[in-house]
Design a protein around this motif. Structure first.
Motif, PDB file in Angstrom:
ATOM      1  N   LEU A  67      -3.488 -11.218   5.486  1.00  0.00           N
ATOM      2  CA  LEU A  67      -3.172  -9.923   6.064  1.00  0.00           C
ATOM      3  C   LEU A  67      -3.703  -8.795   5.190  1.00  0.00           C
ATOM      4  O   LEU A  67      -3.434  -8.740   3.992  1.00  0.00           O
ATOM      5  CB  LEU A  67      -1.660  -9.771   6.223  1.00  0.00           C
ATOM      6  CG  LEU A  67      -1.171  -8.467   6.860  1.00  0.00           C
ATOM      7  CD1 LEU A  67      -1.622  -8.377   8.303  1.00  0.00           C
ATOM      8  CD2 LEU A  67       0.348  -8.357   6.756  1.00  0.00           C
ATOM      9  N   GLY A  68      -4.466  -7.890   5.782  1.00  0.00           N
ATOM     10  CA  GLY A  68      -4.988  -6.747   5.052  1.00  0.00           C
ATOM     11  C   GLY A  68      -6.356  -6.972   4.431  1.00  0.00           C
ATOM     12  O   GLY A  68      -6.920  -6.054   3.828  1.00  0.00           O
ATOM     13  N   ILE A  69      -6.923  -8.169   4.574  1.00  0.00           N
ATOM     14  CA  ILE A  69      -8.257  -8.450   4.041  1.00  0.00           C
ATOM     15  C   ILE A  69      -9.302  -7.900   5.007  1.00  0.00           C
ATOM     16  O   ILE A  69      -9.304  -8.219   6.191  1.00  0.00           O
ATOM     17  CB  ILE A  69      -8.478  -9.964   3.837  1.00  0.00           C
ATOM     18  CG1 ILE A  69      -7.515 -10.503   2.756  1.00  0.00           C
ATOM     19  CG2 ILE A  69      -9.933 -10.260   3.450  1.00  0.00           C
ATOM     20  CD1 ILE A  69      -7.770  -9.950   1.374  1.00  0.00           C
ATOM     21  N   TYR A 112     -13.660  -6.649  -4.720  1.00  0.00           N
ATOM     22  CA  TYR A 112     -12.935  -5.653  -5.514  1.00  0.00           C
ATOM     23  C   TYR A 112     -12.282  -4.603  -4.624  1.00  0.00           C
ATOM     24  O   TYR A 112     -11.140  -4.180  -4.873  1.00  0.00           O
ATOM     25  CB  TYR A 112     -13.876  -4.982  -6.515  1.00  0.00           C
ATOM     26  CG  TYR A 112     -14.106  -5.797  -7.771  1.00  0.00           C
ATOM     27  CD1 TYR A 112     -13.059  -6.084  -8.640  1.00  0.00           C
ATOM     28  CD2 TYR A 112     -15.373  -6.282  -8.088  1.00  0.00           C
ATOM     29  CE1 TYR A 112     -13.265  -6.835  -9.789  1.00  0.00           C
ATOM     30  CE2 TYR A 112     -15.597  -7.035  -9.233  1.00  0.00           C
ATOM     31  CZ  TYR A 112     -14.529  -7.310 -10.080  1.00  0.00           C
ATOM     32  OH  TYR A 112     -14.733  -8.058 -11.218  1.00  0.00           O
ATOM     33  N   GLU A 113     -12.969  -4.176  -3.585  1.00  0.00           N
ATOM     34  CA  GLU A 113     -12.377  -3.211  -2.656  1.00  0.00           C
ATOM     35  C   GLU A 113     -11.167  -3.803  -1.950  1.00  0.00           C
ATOM     36  O   GLU A 113     -10.167  -3.116  -1.710  1.00  0.00           O
ATOM     37  CB  GLU A 113     -13.425  -2.750  -1.645  1.00  0.00           C
ATOM     38  CG  GLU A 113     -14.502  -1.864  -2.245  1.00  0.00           C
ATOM     39  CD  GLU A 113     -15.671  -1.632  -1.301  1.00  0.00           C
ATOM     40  OE1 GLU A 113     -16.421  -0.656  -1.535  1.00  0.00           O
ATOM     41  OE2 GLU A 113     -15.847  -2.430  -0.347  1.00  0.00           O
ATOM     42  N   ILE A 161      -7.303  -2.611  -1.331  1.00  0.00           N
ATOM     43  CA  ILE A 161      -6.760  -2.495   0.027  1.00  0.00           C
ATOM     44  C   ILE A 161      -5.520  -3.367   0.186  1.00  0.00           C
ATOM     45  O   ILE A 161      -4.470  -2.912   0.656  1.00  0.00           O
ATOM     46  CB  ILE A 161      -7.825  -2.895   1.067  1.00  0.00           C
ATOM     47  CG1 ILE A 161      -8.990  -1.898   1.049  1.00  0.00           C
ATOM     48  CG2 ILE A 161      -7.206  -2.964   2.469  1.00  0.00           C
ATOM     49  CD1 ILE A 161     -10.201  -2.373   1.837  1.00  0.00           C
ATOM     50  N   ARG A 162      -5.643  -4.639  -0.203  1.00  0.00           N
ATOM     51  CA  ARG A 162      -4.526  -5.569  -0.042  1.00  0.00           C
ATOM     52  C   ARG A 162      -3.347  -5.169  -0.922  1.00  0.00           C
ATOM     53  O   ARG A 162      -2.182  -5.295  -0.531  1.00  0.00           O
ATOM     54  CB  ARG A 162      -4.988  -6.980  -0.367  1.00  0.00           C
ATOM     55  CG  ARG A 162      -3.909  -8.045  -0.357  1.00  0.00           C
ATOM     56  CD  ARG A 162      -3.342  -8.249   1.018  1.00  0.00           C
ATOM     57  NE  ARG A 162      -2.465  -9.417   1.034  1.00  0.00           N
ATOM     58  CZ  ARG A 162      -1.387  -9.528   1.783  1.00  0.00           C
ATOM     59  NH1 ARG A 162      -1.048  -8.561   2.597  1.00  0.00           N
ATOM     60  NH2 ARG A 162      -0.638 -10.615   1.750  1.00  0.00           N
ATOM     61  N   GLY A 163      -3.648  -4.664  -2.118  1.00  0.00           N
ATOM     62  CA  GLY A 163      -2.593  -4.200  -3.009  1.00  0.00           C
ATOM     63  C   GLY A 163      -1.796  -3.061  -2.397  1.00  0.00           C
ATOM     64  O   GLY A 163      -0.567  -3.017  -2.492  1.00  0.00           O
ATOM     65  N   LEU A 164      -2.496  -2.140  -1.737  1.00  0.00           N
ATOM     66  CA  LEU A 164      -1.811  -1.030  -1.064  1.00  0.00           C
ATOM     67  C   LEU A 164      -0.957  -1.544   0.093  1.00  0.00           C
ATOM     68  O   LEU A 164       0.154  -1.046   0.321  1.00  0.00           O
ATOM     69  CB  LEU A 164      -2.841  -0.007  -0.562  1.00  0.00           C
ATOM     70  CG  LEU A 164      -3.608   0.755  -1.653  1.00  0.00           C
ATOM     71  CD1 LEU A 164      -4.719   1.585  -1.038  1.00  0.00           C
ATOM     72  CD2 LEU A 164      -2.655   1.647  -2.459  1.00  0.00           C
ATOM     73  N   VAL A 165      -1.477  -2.538   0.832  1.00  0.00           N
ATOM     74  CA  VAL A 165      -0.706  -3.141   1.925  1.00  0.00           C
ATOM     75  C   VAL A 165       0.586  -3.763   1.379  1.00  0.00           C
ATOM     76  O   VAL A 165       1.646  -3.693   2.021  1.00  0.00           O
ATOM     77  CB  VAL A 165      -1.537  -4.211   2.666  1.00  0.00           C
ATOM     78  CG1 VAL A 165      -0.667  -5.025   3.626  1.00  0.00           C
ATOM     79  CG2 VAL A 165      -2.672  -3.553   3.420  1.00  0.00           C
ATOM     80  N   LEU A 180      -9.200 -15.455  -2.873  1.00  0.00           N
ATOM     81  CA  LEU A 180      -9.039 -14.027  -3.154  1.00  0.00           C
ATOM     82  C   LEU A 180      -7.687 -13.540  -2.644  1.00  0.00           C
ATOM     83  O   LEU A 180      -6.947 -12.864  -3.372  1.00  0.00           O
ATOM     84  CB  LEU A 180     -10.165 -13.233  -2.495  1.00  0.00           C
ATOM     85  CG  LEU A 180     -10.055 -11.702  -2.606  1.00  0.00           C
ATOM     86  CD1 LEU A 180     -10.111 -11.258  -4.065  1.00  0.00           C
ATOM     87  CD2 LEU A 180     -11.160 -11.030  -1.791  1.00  0.00           C
ATOM     88  N   ALA A 181      -7.359 -13.879  -1.391  1.00  0.00           N
ATOM     89  CA  ALA A 181      -6.101 -13.417  -0.798  1.00  0.00           C
ATOM     90  C   ALA A 181      -4.903 -13.945  -1.580  1.00  0.00           C
ATOM     91  O   ALA A 181      -3.938 -13.214  -1.849  1.00  0.00           O
ATOM     92  CB  ALA A 181      -6.024 -13.860   0.662  1.00  0.00           C
ATOM     93  N   PHE A 182      -4.962 -15.224  -1.973  1.00  0.00           N
ATOM     94  CA  PHE A 182      -3.863 -15.819  -2.729  1.00  0.00           C
ATOM     95  C   PHE A 182      -3.714 -15.149  -4.086  1.00  0.00           C
ATOM     96  O   PHE A 182      -2.591 -14.845  -4.530  1.00  0.00           O
ATOM     97  CB  PHE A 182      -4.107 -17.316  -2.903  1.00  0.00           C
ATOM     98  CG  PHE A 182      -3.025 -18.029  -3.658  1.00  0.00           C
ATOM     99  CD1 PHE A 182      -1.919 -18.524  -2.994  1.00  0.00           C
ATOM    100  CD2 PHE A 182      -3.124 -18.222  -5.032  1.00  0.00           C
ATOM    101  CE1 PHE A 182      -0.911 -19.186  -3.693  1.00  0.00           C
ATOM    102  CE2 PHE A 182      -2.128 -18.876  -5.739  1.00  0.00           C
ATOM    103  CZ  PHE A 182      -1.015 -19.358  -5.063  1.00  0.00           C
TER     104      PHE A 182
END
Length: 247
Positions: free
Chosen positions: A103-105, A112-113, A117-121, A161-163
């Motif tokens: 989610l959010g990827i 890196y972007e 993005i995922r961190g903000l989500v 990456l997501a994990f």
């Protein structure tokens, strides 16, 4: 202290462009899904029905049931993704949801972007994300690929990456849809070690699985769902859990 309260919670999905009777027959034949209703020409699937749960620090809850019984919907509701249609939901404490780590990827953005993005989500601020980025990059093992758009990644690389991003923070509540197995053998070992650490540090664990052995090993309580409703809720004795691990 972590706490979750569900009081007579129901979650409904509108299904547009579907015939209620044909959909009902399909779900009945499959022995899955919630109840079907009709309102103002719209078919409604009641994915959760009057679910009540109280979870507090130290609880390790296993959720079982047939496919379509409402397990994933329950986890998404606990995460705050799906608001209840009826009933009351309250949560105290931060949460990590491994139900959908993708989610959010954004596929067009670089690795890196996507960390940003995922961190903000996940609710982190930019300063925290920048501080965590080197550790996330190292854990992912993607190296220079992090400068490239995610659409150039294999499925395994995207999951890594997501994990790495999702599990970079600690939380009071950990939600899991089966025990994740990510990447090649070497990375799976790292992933399982990190999951173990997250489980040990979390106040509340909720895991959905078809594995009775996994539930017995990891959980102190089990609820069974059928057609969106709880049909069984009972404690598990610690001395009943078998030794070892098989995710």
């Amino acid at each position: 202290m972590a706490r979750i309260t569900l009081d007579a919670v129901s979650v409904e999905y509108p299904v547009f462009g579907a015939d209620g009777e044909s959909l009902k027959k399909t779900l009945t034949a499959a022995a899955t899904g919630g109840r079907i209703g009709r309102g103002t020409g719209i078919t409604v699937v009641e994915a959760l029905r009057h679910v009540s749960l109280e979870l507090a620090d130290g609880d390790r809850l296993g959720v079982v049931g047939h496919n379509g019984s409402g397990k994933s919907t329950l986890l998404q509701t606990l995460a705050g993704v799906y608001p209840p249609t009826r009933g009351r939901y309250a949560r105290v404490g931060s949460v990590i949801s491994l139900v959908n780590p993708m989610l959010g990827i954004e596929r067009e953005a670089t690795g890196y972007e996507n960390i940003m993005i995922r961190g903000l989500v996940l609710g982190m601020n930019r300063r925290t994300i920048r501080q965590l980025t080197p550790e996330i990059a190292e854990f992912s093992g993607l190296g220079d690929y992090l400068h490239m758009p995610v659409h150039t990644y294999s499925t395994g690389m995207m999951m890594r990456l997501a994990f790495a991003i999702t599990t970079s923070v600690r939380a009071d509540i950990l939600l899991m849809d089966v025990w994740l197995s990510v990447g090649d053998a070497q990375f799976r070992q790292l992933a399982e070690e990190r999951i173990r650490a997250l489980v040990a540090q979390s106040g509340i664990l909720v895991i959905a699985s078809h594995s009775a052995d996994l539930i017995a090993r990891e959980c102190t309580r089990v609820v069974e769902l059928a057609h969106g409703a709880i049909v069984r809720d009972e404690p598990l004795r610690v001395d009943d859990a078998p030794d070892g691990f098989a995710g």
